[in-house]
Every structure is written in structure tokens, then in C-alpha cells.
Enzyme design. Structure first.
Site, PDB file in Angstrom:
ATOM      1  N   ASP A 247       4.770  -7.359  -4.034  1.00 60.92           N
ATOM      2  CA  ASP A 247       3.520  -7.138  -3.306  1.00 60.92           C
ATOM      3  C   ASP A 247       2.297  -7.380  -4.174  1.00 60.92           C
ATOM      4  O   ASP A 247       1.411  -8.161  -3.819  1.00 60.92           O
ATOM      5  CB  ASP A 247       3.471  -5.722  -2.745  1.00 60.92           C
ATOM      6  CG  ASP A 247       4.491  -5.482  -1.644  1.00 60.92           C
ATOM      7  OD1 ASP A 247       5.397  -6.321  -1.485  1.00 60.92           O
ATOM      8  OD2 ASP A 247       4.382  -4.464  -0.949  1.00 60.92           O
TER       9      ASP A 247
ATOM     10  N   ARG B 244      -1.348   8.851  -7.912  1.00 66.91           N
ATOM     11  CA  ARG B 244      -2.398   7.944  -7.435  1.00 66.91           C
ATOM     12  C   ARG B 244      -3.798   8.303  -7.943  1.00 66.91           C
ATOM     13  O   ARG B 244      -4.576   7.418  -8.300  1.00 66.91           O
ATOM     14  CB  ARG B 244      -2.397   7.884  -5.907  1.00 66.91           C
ATOM     15  CG  ARG B 244      -1.099   7.420  -5.271  1.00 66.91           C
ATOM     16  CD  ARG B 244      -0.377   6.352  -6.038  1.00 66.91           C
ATOM     17  NE  ARG B 244       0.785   5.843  -5.318  1.00 66.91           N
ATOM     18  CZ  ARG B 244       1.872   5.399  -5.910  1.00 66.91           C
ATOM     19  NH1 ARG B 244       1.959   5.420  -7.235  1.00 66.91           N
ATOM     20  NH2 ARG B 244       2.884   4.931  -5.206  1.00 66.91           N
TER      21      ARG B 244
ATOM     22  N   ASP C  27      -0.531   5.972   0.603  1.00 72.10           N
ATOM     23  CA  ASP C  27      -1.178   5.636  -0.655  1.00 72.10           C
ATOM     24  C   ASP C  27      -2.530   4.944  -0.477  1.00 72.10           C
ATOM     25  O   ASP C  27      -3.404   5.081  -1.333  1.00 72.10           O
ATOM     26  CB  ASP C  27      -0.261   4.768  -1.513  1.00 72.10           C
ATOM     27  CG  ASP C  27       0.848   5.596  -2.161  1.00 72.10           C
ATOM     28  OD1 ASP C  27       0.669   6.822  -2.282  1.00 72.10           O
ATOM     29  OD2 ASP C  27       1.875   5.020  -2.549  1.00 72.10           O
TER      30      ASP C  27
ATOM     31  N   SER D  61      11.888   0.709  -0.088  1.00 73.55           N
ATOM     32  CA  SER D  61      10.803   0.837  -1.051  1.00 73.55           C
ATOM     33  C   SER D  61      11.158   1.867  -2.120  1.00 73.55           C
ATOM     34  O   SER D  61      11.723   2.917  -1.820  1.00 73.55           O
ATOM     35  CB  SER D  61       9.523   1.255  -0.327  1.00 73.55           C
ATOM     36  OG  SER D  61       8.514   1.606  -1.243  1.00 73.55           O
TER      37      SER D  61
END
Length: 404
Positions: A19, A99, A128, A182
Site C-alpha cells: 500500500d 498512531r 487509522d 491485514s
């Protein structure tokens, strides 16, 4: 087609996967801008030098690779641990708390290199994107935010692979790149979701997991470990002082051998949909049990009750990307105040997925054996409870005919 949108230089949170590799090339092509790649080491256990070389090959003008493991554990994970924060009874918030740190360092790099934009690789349905972008806005409200997954016309893995092939982007077809789901990993947890895990009625196959041993393969003998705490933070393992990241590394290894820390749950995402999350949080599971056991020795009963009431609110704030929000700081101040005397040592036994507290000792314990002993207590008058019981029961005795 190009659409510069006034962007000259962008700092991309880069992982080296499919990605973000496609995003790096897409940013250069679509926005005709310079791209600085930032790779954060939060303890994911991957070869980050390879990701750095790959970013340069795709066209990054600069690549920052930074080891943030100690800062992550000390300044982000430990505050969450002090709160005993668990989201919806299962998720220990490992990815959620990573994050804000990535975002904060991204903004610092953007200021350093004179970038006018930041970008991330989070999808348009997930949590996210919210966490990254709320952090960006809290730390630098005027920064431009580029969100490829909400802007481009690439909508499937096959389209991403085709874009990569057309642009000469190397794709690692080993390890996680080949997994039909994922994967996100750091010092605290590994998260698995999507694709073959999307049906909650289907058990996760054994091949999904790579961090925590299956119970059938776990060690056949229990193993004990002593964890020392100071003001609510773990500081030693078996009597030896350890840094925050070392504490996690050691406990991750130990707990994984015993099958500790797997969670399979359906949770409520930020955007309102339900999702299935499969997690492995070995060391964090051990620390949570040990910390709660030590708190039980130290905290005033009413403080402990209030802290348990605040925990879900705190966990929701972290999950929803509000780490830098004033209400999180306010709750953190209250939680940290409660931890002043949470200093001592807890011994736990690990065996076949279980964490069993065996011993606990605190420097300023409120536990008084002289009061609770079944032997004759010297500091307790057995006649005193009568007054408490009569006053508590007064409202029952004032109802005509008794309570219904």
C-alpha cells in the site's frame, strides 16, 4: 494526470508494504511533489533497512528510519497501562496507541524538512485514518493532509499490484505480503483483520498466528516471573532493572512460549461498523494482570472504584484517536495521581494461555493482616459494625410492612 494542489513536499508514513509503496509512487505522479518517507520502528520486528532502500528506489528524496521503541513504551504504552485500559473487554490498544507517536514524529520531520503536507496509508473504512488525521490536526492544524485511499481510483489489491507492476515497484512476495489478511505489528501487539478473517463464524486458522504459540504447542510446565513496578510503571524483571522496551521484549518472549495473549473479538469501529479483530498481545496481557494485582494492594477502595469507572472512557478516547485531546490529558492526570504509591513487585505464573497471580508485595500497601485475620484482632472492635449495619438498614425498617 497530475493534480499538484499546491503541494511541494510531503512526508509519508511509510512501512515498505504494498500500500505505502504504491502511495509513494502515486504521490510523485499525481501531485508532482517531493516525497520524504518516514519509517518508524515501534518493535514490529521487520528488516527496516530493506524498506528504506525500497523507498529510495521508488523515488523518495529522503528517508528517515527511526527507532522509537523506548519512547513508544515509556511515553505512550505505559500511560495506557497505568489506566488498565482495555477497549470493549478485549483489545489492549497496541496499534491504536502507535498512531499518535508516528503522527507526532511525522509532523516534526515535516517541520524539519519544510514539508507542507503529510500522508498516510490508512484505508477509507478503517480506524487509522481517524487516528492519524486527528493527531495531525491537533499538532499542526494548518498542515495539508493527503489521503490516497479516499482520493485515488485504486480499489482492490489486484489494482494495486497492477499499478506496482506498471511503475516498476518491487513487491516482496514472502511473509506478510502473501497473507490473505491485514497484519500490523509493534512492541505491544500484532493485529490481524480482513479478508479470510471477515466472517466471525469461521475460526481463525492456525496459520494466521506467528507471535503467540498455539496452546497445543505451548510449554508443558508453568513458569514464574517477577515484575517490579515503580509509580505504576514496570521497571524490572526478576529483580533486574530493565528499560521500557526491554520489559516488553522479555515478557513478549516469555508469554508467547506459554500461549498467553491471543484475543478473537468483534468490536465497534470508530465509523460505526463492526469488525472482527484478532490480536496477539503477550507481554501486555501479563503486565495488565500484574499491574491490577499491585493496585489492589495499594489503592483506596473508592479511588479504585472511580478508576474502574473512568477506564472505559479513557480506552474509548485512545481507540478513537483522541490521544492529544484535552479530555485525555485530564483523565491521564487523574490516573497518574492514583499511581503515586503503586510501587512493589508481583509474581505471576504462566501456563497454557493463563496468567495467574501468585504473590504481590507493595511498599505502601493498604492491606492490613492484623485487621482481616480470623485470629483475635487487636485493633478492631467487633461491636462497631452493628452501628453501620443499623444505619445502612434504616431505610428498610421505615417502609410499612417491610421492603417489597
Amino acid at each position: 494526470m497530475s493534480d499538484n494542489n499546491g503541494v511541494r513536499k510531503v512526508v509519508l508514513a511509510y512501512s515498505g508494504g504494498l500500500d505505502t509503496s504504491v502511495i509513494l509512487a502515486w504521490l510523485r505522479e499525481r501531485h508532482q511533489c517531493e516525497v520524504v518517507a518516514f519509517i518508524a520502528d515501534l518493535g514490529q520486528g521487520e528488516e527496516l533497512d530493506r524498506a528504506r532502500d525500497k523507498a529510495y528506489k521508488i523515488g523518495a528524496s529522503e528517508v528517515y528510519v527511526e527507532d522509537l521503541r523506548e519512547e513508544f513504551a515509556r511515553d505512550y504504552v505505559f500511560p495506557v497501562l497505568r489506566a488498565n485500559a482495555v477497549y470493549e473487554d478485549g483489545y489492549l490498544l497496541g496499534s491504536a496507541i502507535g498512531r499518535p507517536l508516528i503522527s507526532a514524529r511525522q509532523i516534526e520531520i515535516a517541520r524539519k524538512v519544510g514539508a507542507d503536507a503529510v500522508a498516510h496509508g490508512a484505508t477509507g473504512k478503517g480506524n487509522d485514518q481517524v487516528r492519524f488525521e486527528l493527531a495531525y490536526q491537533a499538532l499542526q492544524p494548518d498542515i495539508k493532509i493527503i489521503t490516497p485511499w479516499r482520493e485515488w481510483d485504486l480499489h482492490s489489491r489486484s489494482e494495486l499490484l497492477a499499478f506496482a507492476a506498471d511503475h516498476g515497484i518491487p513487491i516482496d512476495r514472502t511473509g506478510s505480503a502473501e497473507r490473505p489478511y491485514s497484519v500490523d505489528a509493534n512492541l505491544v501487539n500484532t493485529t490481524y483483520e480482513g479478508e479470510l478473517l471477515e466472517d466471525p463464524a469461521v475460526p481463525a486458522p492456525n496459520g494466521v498466528f506467528f507471535r503467540v504459540r498455539d496452546l497445543r504447542d505451548a510449554v508443558d510446565e508453568p513458569e514464574t516471573v517477577r515484575i517490579g513496578f515503580r509509580a505504576g510503571d514496570p521497571v524490572s524483571i526478576d529483580g533486574e532493572e530493565r528499560s521500557p522496551a526491554e520489559v516488553f521484549a522479555l515478557l513478549n518472549e516469555l508469554a508467547s512460549r506459554h500461549g498467553v495473549g491471543r484475543v478473537d473479538m468483534v468490536e465497534n469501529r470508530i465509523l460505526g461498523m463492526k469488525t472482527r479483530g484478532v490480536y496477539e498481545s503477550p507481554g501486555a496481557t501479563v503486565l495488565l494482570a500484574a499491574h491490577q494485582a499491585l493496585e489492589a494492594m495499594v489503592l483506596d477502595g473508592e479511588v479504585a472504584l472511580l478508576k474502574r469507572e473512568l477506564m472505559p472512557r479513557y480506552a474509548n478516547l485512545v481507540y478513537r484517536g483522541l490521544w492529544f485531546a484535552p479530555e485525555r490529558h485530564m483523565l491521564q492526570a487523574a490516573i497518574d495521581y492514583s499511581q503515586t504509591d503503586v510501587t512493589g513487585e508481583v509474581e505471576v505464573a504462566l501456563y497454557k494461555g493463563n496468567v495467574t497471580v501468585q504473590r504481590r508485595a507493595a511498599e505502601r500497601s493498604r492491606y492490613n493482616r492484623g485487621l482481616v485475620t480470623f485470629e483475635q484482632a487487636t485493633s478492631y472492635d467487633l461491636s462497631h459494625p452493628e452501628g453501620y449495619i443499623r444505619m445502612t438498614g434504616l431505610r428498610f425498617r421505615t417502609v410499612p410492612g417491610g421492603s417489597k
